[in-house]
Design an enzyme around this catalytic site. Structure first.
Site, PDB file in Angstrom:
ATOM      1  N   LYS A  22       4.226   1.162   9.915  1.00 36.42           N
ATOM      2  CA  LYS A  22       3.908   1.309   8.474  1.00 36.42           C
ATOM      3  C   LYS A  22       4.986   0.649   7.610  1.00 36.42           C
ATOM      4  CE  LYS A  22       5.265   5.252   6.468  1.00 36.42           C
ATOM      5  NZ  LYS A  22       6.128   5.198   5.272  1.00 36.42           N
ATOM      6  N   ASN A  23       6.248   0.897   7.944  1.00 38.00           N
ATOM      7  CA  ASN A  23       7.321   0.418   7.070  1.00 38.00           C
ATOM      8  C   ASN A  23       7.604  -1.080   7.217  1.00 38.00           C
ATOM      9  OD1 ASN A  23       7.511   2.912   5.969  1.00 38.00           O
ATOM     10  ND2 ASN A  23       9.357   3.541   7.081  1.00 38.00           N
ATOM     11  N   ARG A  95       6.184   5.639  -2.723  1.00 39.98           N
ATOM     12  CA  ARG A  95       7.362   5.008  -3.309  1.00 39.98           C
ATOM     13  C   ARG A  95       7.456   3.523  -2.974  1.00 39.98           C
ATOM     14  NH1 ARG A  95      11.553   7.408  -5.097  1.00 39.98           N
ATOM     15  NH2 ARG A  95      12.712   5.662  -4.221  1.00 39.98           N
ATOM     16  N   CYS A 119      11.467  12.470  -4.531  1.00 36.60           N
ATOM     17  CA  CYS A 119      10.481  13.038  -3.623  1.00 36.60           C
ATOM     18  C   CYS A 119      11.143  14.166  -2.854  1.00 36.60           C
ATOM     19  CB  CYS A 119       9.869  11.987  -2.719  1.00 36.60           C
ATOM     20  SG  CYS A 119      10.981  11.420  -1.458  1.00 36.60           S
ATOM     21  N   ARG A 124      16.303   9.516  -4.542  1.00 35.93           N
ATOM     22  CA  ARG A 124      15.860   8.169  -4.194  1.00 35.93           C
ATOM     23  C   ARG A 124      15.760   7.210  -5.395  1.00 35.93           C
ATOM     24  NH1 ARG A 124      11.179   8.449   0.134  1.00 35.93           N
ATOM     25  NH2 ARG A 124      12.023   6.423   0.677  1.00 35.93           N
ATOM     26  N   ASP A 310      14.537   8.852   9.937  1.00 34.41           N
ATOM     27  CA  ASP A 310      13.110   9.143  10.118  1.00 34.41           C
ATOM     28  C   ASP A 310      12.808   9.818  11.460  1.00 34.41           C
ATOM     29  OD1 ASP A 310      12.628   8.111   7.633  1.00 34.41           O
ATOM     30  OD2 ASP A 310      11.843   6.193   8.324  1.00 34.41           O
ATOM     31  N   ILE A 332      21.758  10.049   5.252  1.00 28.31           N
ATOM     32  CA  ILE A 332      21.024   9.092   4.413  1.00 28.31           C
ATOM     33  C   ILE A 332      20.404   9.766   3.186  1.00 28.31           C
ATOM     34  CG2 ILE A 332      19.190   7.328   4.372  1.00 28.31           C
ATOM     35  CD1 ILE A 332      21.448   6.574   6.275  1.00 28.31           C
ATOM     36  N   ARG A 402      -0.185   9.917   5.787  1.00 30.26           N
ATOM     37  CA  ARG A 402       0.420   8.754   5.118  1.00 30.26           C
ATOM     38  C   ARG A 402       0.981   7.779   6.135  1.00 30.26           C
ATOM     39  NH1 ARG A 402       4.980  10.091   1.401  1.00 30.26           N
ATOM     40  NH2 ARG A 402       5.009   7.830   1.584  1.00 30.26           N
TER      41      ARG A 402
HETATM   42  C1  EPZ Z   1      13.057   3.247   3.648  1.00 27.73           C
HETATM   43  O1  EPZ Z   1      13.108   3.935   2.393  1.00 27.73           O
HETATM   44  C2  EPZ Z   1      11.878   3.809   4.404  1.00 27.73           C
HETATM   45  N1  EPZ Z   1      10.655   3.539   3.630  1.00 27.73           N
HETATM   46  C3  EPZ Z   1      12.067   5.300   4.641  1.00 27.73           C
HETATM   47  O2  EPZ Z   1      10.998   5.776   5.432  1.00 27.73           O
HETATM   48  C4  EPZ Z   1      13.384   5.506   5.403  1.00 27.73           C
HETATM   49  O3  EPZ Z   1      13.635   6.886   5.556  1.00 27.73           O
HETATM   50  C5  EPZ Z   1      14.547   4.851   4.647  1.00 27.73           C
HETATM   51  O4  EPZ Z   1      14.254   3.452   4.394  1.00 27.73           O
HETATM   52  C6  EPZ Z   1      15.872   4.919   5.384  1.00 27.73           C
HETATM   53  O5  EPZ Z   1      15.741   4.301   6.639  1.00 27.73           O
HETATM   54  C7  EPZ Z   1      10.065   2.362   3.717  1.00 27.73           C
HETATM   55  O6  EPZ Z   1      10.503   1.454   4.422  1.00 27.73           O
HETATM   56  C8  EPZ Z   1       8.807   2.172   2.952  1.00 27.73           C
HETATM   57  P1  EPZ Z   1      16.816   3.288   1.253  1.00 27.73           P
HETATM   58  P2  EPZ Z   1      14.003   3.375   1.214  1.00 27.73           P
HETATM   59  O7  EPZ Z   1      16.691   2.508  -0.007  1.00 27.73           O
HETATM   60  O8  EPZ Z   1      14.082   1.916   1.301  1.00 27.73           O
HETATM   61  C9  EPZ Z   1      19.951   5.393  -1.661  1.00 27.73           C
HETATM   62  C10 EPZ Z   1       9.334   7.325   6.075  1.00 27.73           C
HETATM   63  O9  EPZ Z   1       9.351   8.531   6.430  1.00 27.73           O
HETATM   64  N2  EPZ Z   1      19.582   4.379  -2.645  1.00 27.73           N
HETATM   65  O10 EPZ Z   1      17.284   2.580   2.468  1.00 27.73           O
HETATM   66  O11 EPZ Z   1      13.487   3.997  -0.040  1.00 27.73           O
HETATM   67  C11 EPZ Z   1      18.802   6.343  -1.331  1.00 27.73           C
HETATM   68  O12 EPZ Z   1      18.668   7.357  -2.284  1.00 27.73           O
HETATM   69  C12 EPZ Z   1      10.192   6.848   4.915  1.00 27.73           C
HETATM   70  O13 EPZ Z   1       8.609   6.467   6.589  1.00 27.73           O
HETATM   71  C13 EPZ Z   1      20.231   4.340  -3.857  1.00 27.73           C
HETATM   72  O14 EPZ Z   1      21.120   5.150  -4.145  1.00 27.73           O
HETATM   73  O15 EPZ Z   1      15.410   3.990   1.572  1.00 27.73           O
HETATM   74  C14 EPZ Z   1      19.182   6.821   0.033  1.00 27.73           C
HETATM   75  O16 EPZ Z   1      20.104   7.858  -0.072  1.00 27.73           O
HETATM   76  C15 EPZ Z   1      10.868   7.957   4.185  1.00 27.73           C
HETATM   77  N3  EPZ Z   1      19.858   3.387  -4.781  1.00 27.73           N
HETATM   78  C16 EPZ Z   1      19.854   5.586   0.665  1.00 27.73           C
HETATM   79  O17 EPZ Z   1      20.240   4.753  -0.432  1.00 27.73           O
HETATM   80  C17 EPZ Z   1      18.882   2.471  -4.517  1.00 27.73           C
HETATM   81  O18 EPZ Z   1      18.591   1.628  -5.386  1.00 27.73           O
HETATM   82  C18 EPZ Z   1      18.975   4.771   1.598  1.00 27.73           C
HETATM   83  O19 EPZ Z   1      17.703   4.565   0.971  1.00 27.73           O
HETATM   84  C19 EPZ Z   1      18.240   2.500  -3.267  1.00 27.73           C
HETATM   85  C20 EPZ Z   1      18.603   3.459  -2.339  1.00 27.73           C
END
Ligand code: EPZ
Length: 426
Positions: A22-23, A95, A119, A124, A310, A332, A402
């Site tokens: 999916k991702n 998201r 969420c 996030r 995940d 994370i 989802r």
């Molecule tokens: C991706 O989310 C995945 N989603 C998530 O999968 C996964 O848990 C996550 O990466 C971490 O591996 C998709 O690929 C669609 P991040 P993403 O930006 O990109 C902080 C699932 O269950 N951050 O890598 O949204 C954030 O809050 C989902 O399939 C900022 O502070 O995650 C987090 O603490 C859930 N500012 C950390 O970085 C930003 O602008 C990592 O988030 C962006 C992120």
């Protein structure tokens, strides 16, 4: 709302086919916005986030066609697209809609996308996506819940971006934005997740010039335009990891086909540490056998190639059955232990201390009614239900829909007793 009823205590045996990731599929779909030519995608999982993304792209005038009788094939043609943007009704359920921001501004020079809210697993924010686009010359305003980005002369310019924090969709968004920017963009501290590398591979097929795939430094030399391409999305490493634990937790034996063992190194190492037996049966096949004695192991979630956040909830389900104390540290997301209290209601011994969960096992889990709070939490409750005594009812399984393709059918086919109860039946 649909629920699951699971009768625990069955050993799982048989073969499971792993779906596409999916991702990886979500950014691949938004990458199609970068060109007027068709992008053919194979191995797309049939899960709700994919149909939501399809609706979102259609809202932007892209043509999204499924190839019956092969619904895992999608063709997206974004001949003339509208930058009117991603509406909140769609964005709030997924998201990943923020992944339209980079391609829209690259293609149209302007984009308007509703800001995703927080969420269940954390706040996030998307500040790092926005900051990087600003460094590339975009003028950005965030008003009334929308982010509006505009490239002054219709094109972004290359920049040297150092992500303060590793972000998966942030890296993907900026990668896509940079493919058609003027000059070179360098992304340091970029995410190295296989899903990012899969996107790089697709973009290269579309004519992008990118170096450093799979590393934390990506260099993108902007090109005038991109063209259509055909791409097979990588297997879902999180679905595979979930089924490995399903085999292990039930004392069973499963063969997983169509997976990518190389993307699961940290998960395989951790499962082996608990005593679970795993062998590779060819390039895309894994066999899992339950541990003779399942023992506790500590886990810390980190960015790839370390143990994935995940997989944290699913690992916690396994830890409830292991001999000894497992300390699970989530680095994370700030609020990703919602499943723990549901497992405690089933009889697990788990205490939470900030970002750490301390799991004392083995515990005899008893079936009861539990609530799914997010996608991976739902999967962990299914795993707990498979090993619990009696019946477990899981509410809000729309979360699992989802991201897991037909999970109840795949589990039933290998011997689980799991059924979906539609509202009229509950
Ligand atoms: C991706 O989310 C995945 N989603 C998530 O999968 C996964 O848990 C996550 O990466 C971490 O591996 C998709 O690929 C669609 P991040 P993403 O930006 O990109 C902080 C699932 O269950 N951050 O890598 O949204 C954030 O809050 C989902 O399939 C900022 O502070 O995650 C987090 O603490 C859930 N500012 C950390 O970085 C930003 O602008 C990592 O988030 C962006 C992120």
């Amino acid at each position: 709302m649909d629920r699951f009823r699971i009768e625990g205590g069955r050993r799982l045996r048989g073969t499971v086919r792993i779906s596409g990731a999916k991702n990886a599929a979500l950014p691949a779909m938004t990458a199609a916005l970068l060109t007027a030519e068709p992008v053919h995608l194979h191995n797309i999982p049939r899960v709700r986030d994919i149909s939501t993304m399809g609706r979102l792209l259609a809202h932007m005038n892209a043509r999204v066609e499924t190839a019956e009788p092969r619904p895992t094939d999608l063709t997206i043609t974004a001949e003339k697209i509208s930058g009117a943007g991603a509406p909140y009704e769609l964005v709030r359920t997924m998201r990943a809609s923020i992944l339209t921001l980079g391609p829209l501004i690259a293609r149209l020079g302007a984009a308007r996308v509703s800001l995703p809210g927080g969420c269940a697993i954390g706040a996030r924010p998307v500040n790092l996506h926005v900051k990087a686009l600003a460094q590339m010359g975009a003028e950005i305003t965030t008003e009334h819940g929308y982010v509006e980005a505009r490239a002054p002369h219709g094109r972004l310019r290359g920049a040297h971006i150092v992500f303060e924090k590793i972000t998966v969709t942030g890296t993907e968004n900026i990668l896509m934005a940079a493919t058609m920017a003027d000059g070179e963009t360098r992304l340091d501290n970029a995410a190295r997740e296989p899903e990012v590398t899969d996107l790089v591979n697709l973009l290269i097929k579309m004519g992008a010039r990118i170096e450093g795939a799979g590393t934390s430094c990506l260099r993108i030399d902007g090109v005038e335009r991109l063209h259509g391409a055909t791409h097979t999305v990588i297997p879902d490493r999180i679905e595979a990891g979930t089924f490995l634990i399903a085999g292990a937790i039930t004392g069973g034996e499963l063969v997983l086909n169509g997976c990518a063992p190389g993307h699961l190194t940290a998960v395989l190492a951790k499962l082996r540490e608990t005593g679970v037996e795993i062998s590779a049966e060819g390039a895309d096949c894994l066999q899992v056998r339950a541990a003779k004695k399942l023992v506790a192991a500590d886990v810390t979630t980190e960015e790839y190639p370390a143990f994935a956040t995940d997989m944290q909830a699913q690992f916690m389900a396994l830890a409830t059955q292991a001999q000894g104390t497992s300390v699970i540290t989530e680095t994370i997301f700030e609020n990703r232990f919602m499943h723990a209290s549901e497992m405690v209601r089933m009889g697990a011994h788990i205490s939470i201390d900030g970002r750490q969960a301390i799991v004392r096992g083995p515990a005899t889990l008893e079936g009861t009614g539990v609530l799914a709070s997010d996608l991976r939490a739902s999967a962990s409750l299914v795993l707990a239900g498979l090993v619990a005594r009696g019946e477990t009812f899981i509410d809000r399984v729309y979360h699992i829909d989802r991201g897991y393709e037909n999970i109840e059918e795949k589990l039933s086919a290998v011997g689980a007793s799991i059924e979906r109860l539609r509202p009229a039946q509950t």
